[in-house]
Scaffold this active site. Structure first.
Site, PDB file in Angstrom:
ATOM      1  CD  GLN A 204      -2.878   1.087   0.109  1.00 55.71           C
ATOM      2  OE1 GLN A 204      -3.252   0.034  -0.376  1.00 55.71           O
ATOM      3  NE2 GLN A 204      -3.284   2.236  -0.351  1.00 55.71           N
ATOM      4  CG  PHE A 205       1.523   3.728  -3.627  1.00 61.97           C
ATOM      5  CD1 PHE A 205       1.526   5.103  -3.801  1.00 61.97           C
ATOM      6  CD2 PHE A 205       0.545   2.971  -4.254  1.00 61.97           C
ATOM      7  CE1 PHE A 205       0.561   5.711  -4.593  1.00 61.97           C
ATOM      8  CE2 PHE A 205      -0.402   3.567  -5.048  1.00 61.97           C
ATOM      9  CZ  PHE A 205      -0.405   4.946  -5.214  1.00 61.97           C
ATOM     10  CB  THR A 206      -1.792   5.599  -0.215  1.00 62.93           C
ATOM     11  OG1 THR A 206      -2.390   4.511   0.478  1.00 62.93           O
ATOM     12  CG2 THR A 206      -2.160   5.561  -1.683  1.00 62.93           C
TER      13      THR A 206
END
Length: 134
Positions: free
Chosen positions: A78-80
């Protein structure tokens, strides 16, 4: 490296309508990788995830870790999580690891976790739909 942990009774991740990872009782873990992360940071985070005591014991007190509670992990990239939200209304992702490093450390984290506990995963970089019951 940042992680968002959620205690679940079930969780799953789907890609293109197909379930690719699913657990029952355990931890749903969203994992984000920062630019400066390395295997040592992944090891440190994994130790915390595996030993963090937030499952109830027989007296109803949060004294058990996921292993002691007989749980599993569902790890989803989850890059966010590494977004910079300090200014403005649009998150910045310049602190995030480049995709190759992110995937390398994600896979490293998952492989190390599998040495200790049952692990299901999402697919790095895919458009995933995640659902859980907590």
């Amino acid at each position: 490296m940042k992680a968002l942990m959620q205690r679940v009774t079930q969780a799953r991740v789907d890609v293109e309508g197909q379930c690719i990872g699913q657990i029952d009782h355990g931890i749903m873990l969203l994992l984000g990788v920062d630019k400066g992360d390395d295997q040592a940071k992944a090891d440190q985070l994994l130790h915390k995830v595996l030993h963090y005591r937030f499952f109830a014991d027989s007296d109803g007190k949060m004294n058990l870790n996921v292993q002691q509670a007989g749980g599993s992990l569902l790890v989803v990239s989850q890059f966010t999580l590494v977004a910079d939200t300090q200014k403005g209304l649009r998150p910045g992702f310049s602190n995030g690891a480049p995709p190759a490093l992110g995937e390398e450390l994600y896979n490293y984290f998952v492989t190390k976790a599998q040495d200790t506990i049952a692990v299901a995963t999402g697919k790095f970089g895919a458009d995933m739909q995640v659902s859980l019951t907590n």
